[in-house]
Design a protein around this motif. Sequence first.
Motif, mmCIF file in Angstrom:
data_model
loop_
_atom_site.group_PDB
_atom_site.id
_atom_site.type_symbol
_atom_site.label_atom_id
_atom_site.label_comp_id
_atom_site.label_asym_id
_atom_site.label_seq_id
_atom_site.Cartn_x
_atom_site.Cartn_y
_atom_site.Cartn_z
ATOM 1 N N ARG A 324 0.843 -1.198 0.000
ATOM 2 C CA ARG A 324 0.000 0.000 0.000
ATOM 3 C C ARG A 324 0.872 1.239 0.000
ATOM 4 N NH1 ARG A 324 -5.302 -0.138 1.558
ATOM 5 N NH2 ARG A 324 -6.169 -2.255 1.654
ATOM 6 N N GLN A 325 0.553 2.145 -0.887
ATOM 7 C CA GLN A 325 1.341 3.380 -0.927
ATOM 8 C C GLN A 325 0.604 4.448 -1.726
ATOM 9 O OE1 GLN A 325 5.681 2.910 -1.652
ATOM 10 N NE2 GLN A 325 5.416 4.702 -2.927
ATOM 11 N N GLY A 326 0.495 5.626 -1.165
ATOM 12 C CA GLY A 326 -0.115 6.747 -1.869
ATOM 13 C C GLY A 326 -1.614 6.578 -2.069
ATOM 14 N N ARG A 327 -2.176 7.523 -2.794
ATOM 15 C CA ARG A 327 -3.622 7.571 -3.035
ATOM 16 C C ARG A 327 -3.874 7.969 -4.483
ATOM 17 N NH1 ARG A 327 -1.843 9.281 1.358
ATOM 18 N NH2 ARG A 327 -2.587 8.350 3.298
ATOM 19 N N PRO A 328 -5.086 7.728 -4.968
ATOM 20 C CA PRO A 328 -5.408 8.196 -6.326
ATOM 21 C C PRO A 328 -5.295 9.727 -6.381
ATOM 22 C CG PRO A 328 -7.149 6.763 -5.446
ATOM 23 C CD PRO A 328 -6.214 7.045 -4.317
ATOM 24 N N PRO A 329 -5.005 10.286 -7.551
ATOM 25 C CA PRO A 329 -4.821 11.741 -7.651
ATOM 26 C C PRO A 329 -6.019 12.547 -7.146
ATOM 27 C CG PRO A 329 -4.194 10.678 -9.722
ATOM 28 C CD PRO A 329 -4.758 9.613 -8.839
ATOM 29 N N SER A 330 -7.223 12.004 -7.232
ATOM 30 C CA SER A 330 -8.393 12.791 -6.811
ATOM 31 C C SER A 330 -8.607 12.729 -5.300
ATOM 32 C CB SER A 330 -9.651 12.301 -7.528
ATOM 33 O OG SER A 330 -9.874 10.949 -7.191
ATOM 34 N N GLU A 331 -7.926 11.852 -4.618
ATOM 35 C CA GLU A 331 -8.089 11.738 -3.163
ATOM 36 C C GLU A 331 -7.160 12.730 -2.482
ATOM 37 O OE1 GLU A 331 -9.349 11.573 -0.106
ATOM 38 O OE2 GLU A 331 -10.145 9.620 -0.801
ATOM 39 N N LYS A 332 -7.717 13.803 -1.984
ATOM 40 C CA LYS A 332 -6.882 14.856 -1.403
ATOM 41 C C LYS A 332 -6.732 14.719 0.109
ATOM 42 C CE LYS A 332 -6.439 16.827 -5.457
ATOM 43 N NZ LYS A 332 -5.269 16.448 -6.256
ATOM 44 N N ASP A 333 -7.459 13.804 0.699
ATOM 45 C CA ASP A 333 -7.420 13.673 2.160
ATOM 46 C C ASP A 333 -6.288 12.729 2.576
ATOM 47 O OD1 ASP A 333 -7.753 13.188 4.817
ATOM 48 O OD2 ASP A 333 -9.853 12.543 4.679
ATOM 49 N N PRO A 334 -5.222 13.284 3.167
ATOM 50 C CA PRO A 334 -4.066 12.441 3.497
ATOM 51 C C PRO A 334 -4.307 11.521 4.685
ATOM 52 C CG PRO A 334 -3.705 14.680 4.273
ATOM 53 C CD PRO A 334 -5.017 14.694 3.555
ATOM 54 N N PRO B 514 -8.990 13.107 -12.432
ATOM 55 C CA PRO B 514 -7.568 13.134 -12.782
ATOM 56 C C PRO B 514 -6.986 11.727 -12.952
ATOM 57 C CG PRO B 514 -7.912 13.833 -10.497
ATOM 58 C CD PRO B 514 -9.261 13.757 -11.134
ATOM 59 N N GLU B 515 -7.592 10.731 -12.314
ATOM 60 C CA GLU B 515 -7.114 9.355 -12.487
ATOM 61 C C GLU B 515 -7.031 9.011 -13.975
ATOM 62 O OE1 GLU B 515 -9.077 10.286 -10.191
ATOM 63 O OE2 GLU B 515 -8.297 9.419 -8.344
ATOM 64 N N LYS B 516 -8.087 9.395 -14.696
ATOM 65 C CA LYS B 516 -8.152 9.018 -16.107
ATOM 66 C C LYS B 516 -7.213 9.890 -16.938
ATOM 67 C CE LYS B 516 -11.131 7.397 -19.618
ATOM 68 N NZ LYS B 516 -12.219 7.803 -20.488
ATOM 69 N N GLY B 517 -7.263 11.198 -16.692
ATOM 70 C CA GLY B 517 -6.445 12.111 -17.489
ATOM 71 C C GLY B 517 -4.954 11.871 -17.309
ATOM 72 N N LEU B 518 -4.589 11.403 -16.124
ATOM 73 C CA LEU B 518 -3.165 11.206 -15.841
ATOM 74 C C LEU B 518 -2.718 9.762 -16.078
ATOM 75 C CD1 LEU B 518 -2.861 13.332 -12.563
ATOM 76 C CD2 LEU B 518 -2.026 13.937 -14.844
ATOM 77 N N ALA B 519 -3.644 8.917 -16.501
ATOM 78 C CA ALA B 519 -3.323 7.480 -16.596
ATOM 79 C C ALA B 519 -2.158 7.221 -17.557
ATOM 80 C CB ALA B 519 -4.550 6.685 -17.023
ATOM 81 N N ASN B 520 -2.070 8.029 -18.610
ATOM 82 C CA ASN B 520 -0.993 7.823 -19.581
ATOM 83 C C ASN B 520 0.110 8.871 -19.451
ATOM 84 O OD1 ASN B 520 -2.321 5.588 -20.578
ATOM 85 N ND2 ASN B 520 -3.433 6.774 -22.120
ATOM 86 N N ALA B 521 0.307 9.365 -18.239
ATOM 87 C CA ALA B 521 1.311 10.409 -18.022
ATOM 88 C C ALA B 521 2.698 9.964 -18.492
ATOM 89 C CB ALA B 521 1.347 10.808 -16.549
ATOM 90 N N SER B 522 3.006 8.678 -18.317
ATOM 91 C CA SER B 522 4.333 8.194 -18.733
ATOM 92 C C SER B 522 4.532 8.310 -20.240
ATOM 93 C CB SER B 522 4.522 6.735 -18.312
ATOM 94 O OG SER B 522 4.728 6.671 -16.926
#
Lengths: 600, 600
Positions: A324-334, B514-522
């Motif tokens: 487990r590490q980090g969160r999806p980009p839309s999850e802003k609650d740390p 943002p999950e979708k928009g950033l999915a192909n960031a690499s």
Amino acid sequence: MADTLLDRRDLAFQLYEVLDTESLNERERFSDHSRETFDAVFDTAERIAREQFASHNSLADREEPRFEDGKVTMRPEVKTAVDAYAGAGFIAGRYDYDLGGMQLPETVMTACNGFFMAANPSTAGYPFLTTAAANVIRTFGSREQQDWFLQPMLEGRFTGTMALTEPQAGSSLADLRTSAKPTDEGHYLIKGAKIYISGGEHELSDNIVNLVLARIHGAPPGVKGISMFIVPKYRLDADGNPGERNGVGLAGLIHKLGYRGTTSTALSFGDDADCHGYLVGEPHQGLKYMFQMMNEARVGVGFGAAAIGYRGYRHSLEYARDRRQGRPPSEKDPTTEPVPIIQHADVRRMLLAQKSWMEGALALCFYGARLMDDSHTHPDEAQRHQARQLLDLLTPVIKAWPSEYGPKANDLAIQVYGGAGYTREYPVEQCWRDNRLNPIHEGTNGIQAMDLLGRKVWQGNGEAIQQLFGAIQADLQKAPDEQCRQWAYSLSETLQQAGKVTQSLGQALAQEAPEKGLANASVYLRLFGHICVAWMWLRQANAASAALAGEVSAADEAFYRGKLQAAQYFFHWELPTVAQDLVLLQNQDDTCYAMRDEWF
Amino acid sequence: MADTLLDRRDLAFQLYEVLDTESLNERERFSDHSRETFDAVFDTAERIAREQFASHNSLADREEPRFEDGKVTMRPEVKTAVDAYAGAGFIAGRYDYDLGGMQLPETVMTACNGFFMAANPSTAGYPFLTTAAANVIRTFGSREQQDWFLQPMLEGRFTGTMALTEPQAGSSLADLRTSAKPTDEGHYLIKGAKIYISGGEHELSDNIVNLVLARIHGAPPGVKGISMFIVPKYRLDADGNPGERNGVGLAGLIHKLGYRGTTSTALSFGDDADCHGYLVGEPHQGLKYMFQMMNEARVGVGFGAAAIGYRGYRHSLEYARDRRQGRPPSEKDPTTEPVPIIQHADVRRMLLAQKSWMEGALALCFYGARLMDDSHTHPDEAQRHQARQLLDLLTPVIKAWPSEYGPKANDLAIQVYGGAGYTREYPVEQCWRDNRLNPIHEGTNGIQAMDLLGRKVWQGNGEAIQQLFGAIQADLQKAPDEQCRQWAYSLSETLQQAGKVTQSLGQALAQEAPEKGLANASVYLRLFGHICVAWMWLRQANAASAALAGEVSAADEAFYRGKLQAAQYFFHWELPTVAQDLVLLQNQDDTCYAMRDEWF
């Protein structure tokens, strides 16, 4: 999961749903067998591979073989494992019942060996080399040689090697210098030096049977003057038991980046003592004999690369589900719980690429194994001939594509682990190091490219390539739904362009110096490989789609959906990259050809 | 040749013919300097790198640091080298004269460090980490902290580390747990655990100054509650000398695939004894301070990857010129002398790819270093601002592109050597292992991709990306001849398409999760990187073509022709591969995004 080595569900899919391996049982040679007996063989292979091979894979890497007091010592687990493999009858697995074999199809033996390759490629190397050498003696050796050497090899008492490469010659067999002087007693006296001989020295067996390429005194220069000799570590006494030491010396162990458990040796012949060699078959035919062994070895290298690549994929998949590490980009609650990293799209990308490359590579290798079966046992002679031709054509691809993409897959496995992947506490760095040998040995991939474009494509007046195109066409027709038809269309388009490019390369090769026409052979090999693997994905997608049209369990539905997604990855992310290869080949781009030494 | 580390002719070209580094001397800060003083600094760097660093690169890999009797021991050559580096004034190279520095431009210091990175990245790690930590204390530390810690670091008596990562958090800084409890005596009590801390323990210096990220009791969750602390191994006595041991413990050494000479440590703070930490700057501003250090470190990682990649290229070039093997395809007479393998087109392909990737990567890093100089010392404030913005935008690219292609270059270096490259007797396998760290540390390349597409591209309302496009446009205009204009045209076309794709990605990110928009960031990062490196090749080609239009020596002519051929390689073989990236991005391909855990 990490203990399953190959995925049994995937293996069943590849062998029974895509390849129809069960149909082999209709052939007389395999008539005792059934899916049940094959699966029982896999159970045994998987168990021995897990218990005896995987268990010391890392250990044998950390504590590599050492040369001390004139002997090569290694971890005792290696001998236990090699003995278990032989004891279960795998060395003789392909052979006739009357040789103590199991009369198993190549397809099944290949799959079996996948468990060992995935578990521990270094230890698996010893029996695999023995099998390769045994096959040569079986095909070309005299009756006496078979009695004296083959039988103990099949039983695991003797091991084998292929002693081709010489320090000054490298890949250039034309420059081999090892010599063979005839004697009145039937044997030859061998003199010379070989390098990178895997399994050339160890204490795992009672004797080591080296198959040595050498020139009989007075032989013509180049590859036409090469003969093959059986050169044992110990000469045999009157009862066929190892007796007097033969003049084979260990000049040194070579320390490698990976594959450390397999001794890589520099051997000297006839330096300190007479070295007896026994001619295999006819004089000056060594290259032909060697190529039977080499072609099998090349398919084996591709399959090994796929198995190690696949193993790394399975490790990284397990890690990505667990860590487990980090969160999806839309999850802003740390303060929310971190997610398993498989939930990050970029991690899924790295896993899907591995799956797509390695399951495609495995499919290609199984296809090649089936061609071996057909070339040996198909009831129709014309079909046997065709299978042989197609296998010949595909051999450089089966060697090179998996060995390019296997290490790439392992590279991504490391990246999925992140910092942990770079440590020696996790298994993927060893996979990566081990796999790096595969683009090099048994003919570098550059040599495979020359073999494909310089020779194989044109053999038999291009019959084999027509046959390949025909086989692909047949699968294009079978696409059962719109999605598969779209992929079939992409493949068909690419195939047409590849056909045109092949023609124009053929014309160039007929008209110009081969240096120029072959300069981009590696690009052609890449194109060819991508087409073959796309084809393998279409075959898998056809089967998965057809299965999904019926009733399936939830587990099977997930399995087939995964197959379709991996196929989509290949058709969206991989196949289109050949556009660039096609352009370079169409233009006969001379960037590399025209580059000069002094400009570097 | 293998002793030259970086190629001095190429360095002169990059710095003086492409970048106009001499113009920096017009700035007051550098007014004592000239091309002659820069070259003298390079002479010193090259000499120390060769004599003190390269000489034990392999040795320090084979005999990695060990933790014995409570102490970390390592080869004595490491300390000698680190002392020589500090003794020559390189740690303080960038600093003001009154701090004992040499007031050298970043561009020059970067080039200097290239010699050390190419020679021995593991040993170079110690002073480089010290420099990075020193820069933070110099910028954000109090006057007192500068006196007590910075000065001895610049002199090489103290070394530095960056202690960010924690076992449970990995790349997710929001999840850091190390705590800092205020005391009445001004210091904080630090408690927690860090992992993968390079240089966290050794006997190379009198003290180790760890810059530790931790949360002050009561701080907000997530990255907003992170503060930075100076946590020395030894507390200082009243005279500023290392005195009592601070509560920093070595939990263990981590054993790595490569970079073995640099200790990688798991550290515990406040476990067995009180651990004093001194707050840097303001509370809760740790992330900001850390990012100054991290951004410098990221540029350093990219440059290190390029230097190691380049070193492998130079080794393999030397080998390809020396090693004779085989004959051209048209030479059928096996009695002719074998040719040096550089005469085989496929070997030239592998050398040219390495040259094109690595000289492109080096150019990109030098460009970044120049931006650092401009952001610090350009006389015009607007230009300083622009340079800072552009550097910010390019930082993930400078980190990621060389660290993707450096290991690929080293992979080809191994392949040029063939079997020899796979042995530990030749240097290229170590390059490959060492370089594999670079896509991982200081933010994995996946994180760089998120940084680029999720943040940097949109910063300042997209000003930086406009500025980048403007800078590229300016070089497109400068193409001096037809060939360069063709390349400029290709780049311009790609740039336009990249601009469109960026816009549509911006819209998607504004509208969708943002999950979708950033999915192909690499994929975007790869596209962006290829454009930047193509740009660097156009700049080099413009300079080489312009030079060839005048009178040049035979040696220079060969050099410039090589530059043009390597540019051609990039424009024919590399840049067109982004077509596929553009398609994936335009289609917002969701293959990886839509893949599900249970389908694997």
